[in-house]
Design a protein around this motif. Structure first.
Motif, PDB file in Angstrom:
ATOM      1  N   PRO A  45     108.693 -24.499 120.546  1.00 11.53           N
ATOM      2  CA  PRO A  45     108.529 -25.868 120.019  1.00 11.53           C
ATOM      3  C   PRO A  45     107.348 -25.989 119.061  1.00 11.53           C
ATOM      4  CG  PRO A  45     109.085 -25.942 122.330  1.00 11.53           C
ATOM      5  CD  PRO A  45     108.875 -24.487 121.995  1.00 11.53           C
ATOM      6  N   GLU A  46     106.307 -25.220 119.282  1.00 10.55           N
ATOM      7  CA  GLU A  46     105.138 -25.295 118.399  1.00 10.55           C
ATOM      8  C   GLU A  46     105.387 -24.671 117.032  1.00 10.55           C
ATOM      9  OE1 GLU A  46     105.239 -24.124 121.546  1.00 10.55           O
ATOM     10  OE2 GLU A  46     103.906 -22.393 121.809  1.00 10.55           O
ATOM     11  N   ASP A  47     106.539 -24.051 116.830  1.00 10.28           N
ATOM     12  CA  ASP A  47     106.909 -23.563 115.501  1.00 10.28           C
ATOM     13  C   ASP A  47     107.517 -24.672 114.650  1.00 10.28           C
ATOM     14  OD1 ASP A  47     108.028 -20.554 117.079  1.00 10.28           O
ATOM     15  OD2 ASP A  47     106.178 -20.817 115.928  1.00 10.28           O
ATOM     16  N   THR A  48     107.739 -25.819 115.234  1.00 13.14           N
ATOM     17  CA  THR A  48     108.290 -26.951 114.494  1.00 13.14           C
ATOM     18  C   THR A  48     107.362 -27.342 113.355  1.00 13.14           C
ATOM     19  OG1 THR A  48     109.513 -27.817 116.385  1.00 13.14           O
ATOM     20  CG2 THR A  48     108.948 -29.384 114.640  1.00 13.14           C
ATOM     21  N   ALA A  49     107.909 -27.370 112.145  1.00 11.38           N
ATOM     22  CA  ALA A  49     107.106 -27.661 110.956  1.00 11.38           C
ATOM     23  C   ALA A  49     108.008 -27.655 109.733  1.00 11.38           C
ATOM     24  CB  ALA A  49     106.006 -26.615 110.780  1.00 11.38           C
ATOM     25  N   VAL A  50     107.441 -28.094 108.621  1.00 11.17           N
ATOM     26  CA  VAL A  50     108.065 -27.864 107.331  1.00 11.17           C
ATOM     27  C   VAL A  50     107.547 -26.518 106.828  1.00 11.17           C
ATOM     28  CG1 VAL A  50     108.349 -28.649 104.953  1.00 11.17           C
ATOM     29  CG2 VAL A  50     108.230 -30.323 106.835  1.00 11.17           C
ATOM     30  N   TYR A  51     108.472 -25.649 106.458  1.00  7.85           N
ATOM     31  CA  TYR A  51     108.115 -24.313 106.010  1.00  7.85           C
ATOM     32  C   TYR A  51     108.231 -24.240 104.487  1.00  7.85           C
ATOM     33  CZ  TYR A  51     107.910 -22.500 110.736  1.00  7.85           C
ATOM     34  OH  TYR A  51     107.528 -22.253 112.033  1.00  7.85           O
ATOM     35  N   TYR A  52     107.197 -23.697 103.882  1.00 11.51           N
ATOM     36  CA  TYR A  52     107.116 -23.585 102.430  1.00 11.51           C
ATOM     37  C   TYR A  52     106.997 -22.123 102.018  1.00 11.51           C
ATOM     38  CZ  TYR A  52     105.683 -28.496 102.771  1.00 11.51           C
ATOM     39  OH  TYR A  52     105.619 -29.839 103.031  1.00 11.51           O
ATOM     40  N   CYS A  53     107.653 -21.771 100.944  1.00 10.52           N
ATOM     41  CA  CYS A  53     107.371 -20.467 100.356  1.00 10.52           C
ATOM     42  C   CYS A  53     106.472 -20.662  99.139  1.00 10.52           C
ATOM     43  CB  CYS A  53     108.632 -19.707  99.993  1.00 10.52           C
ATOM     44  SG  CYS A  53     109.530 -20.330  98.570  1.00 10.52           S
ATOM     45  N   GLY A  94     104.654 -15.601  99.903  1.00  6.60           N
ATOM     46  CA  GLY A  94     104.164 -15.993 101.207  1.00  6.60           C
ATOM     47  C   GLY A  94     104.969 -17.140 101.789  1.00  6.60           C
ATOM     48  N   TRP A  95     104.846 -17.271 103.091  1.00  9.01           N
ATOM     49  CA  TRP A  95     105.403 -18.419 103.806  1.00  9.01           C
ATOM     50  C   TRP A  95     104.255 -19.155 104.494  1.00  9.01           C
ATOM     51  CZ3 TRP A  95     110.259 -20.294 103.548  1.00  9.01           C
ATOM     52  CH2 TRP A  95     111.275 -19.456 103.092  1.00  9.01           C
TER      53      TRP A  95
END
Length: 119
Positions: free
Chosen positions: A88-96, A35-36
């Motif tokens: 812009p609202e996709d700005t984040a730290v993404y984790y798998c 998952g992401w």
């Protein structure tokens, strides 16, 4: 020792695209659903997408449906997140993350990769 290492993050303009990768080691990759997730500043971590062990089925958060695609290559022990039409609202730290049982919580997490979308 299980390791999940994300890469591919960066700075992109709104409307652009990025592809994130997550390389897994220390586990039998094909036995794990992947998952992401993402966490924006001041917000809780939220689900983005997930894919079953074979790659034959996926699911997405409503906020990314139609823009993001999760995929995996079990020969490379890697899961991907293709992100398009970024906002812009996709700005984040993404984790798998990886889990052995589909309906259970995730067992392992990566350290995250920063995605910043400028307007």
């Amino acid at each position: 020792q299980v390791q999940l290492v994300e890469s591919g993050g960066g700075l992109v303009q709104a409307g652009g695209s990025l592809r994130l990768s997550c390389a897994a080691s220390g586990l039998t990759f094909s036995s794990y659903a992947m998952g992401w997730f993402r966490q924006a500043p001041g917000k809780e971590r939220e689900f983005v997408a997930q894919i079953i062990r074979s790659g034959g089925s996926t699911s997405y958060a409503d906020s990314v449906k139609g823009r993001f695609i999760i995929s995996r290559d079990n020969t490379k022990n890697t899961v991907y997140l293709q992100m398009s039409s970024l906002k812009p609202e996709d700005t984040a730290v993404y984790y798998c993350a990886a889990k052995a049982i589909w309906l259970a919580n995730y067992d392992y997490w990566g350290q995250g990769t920063q995605v910043t979308v400028s307007s």
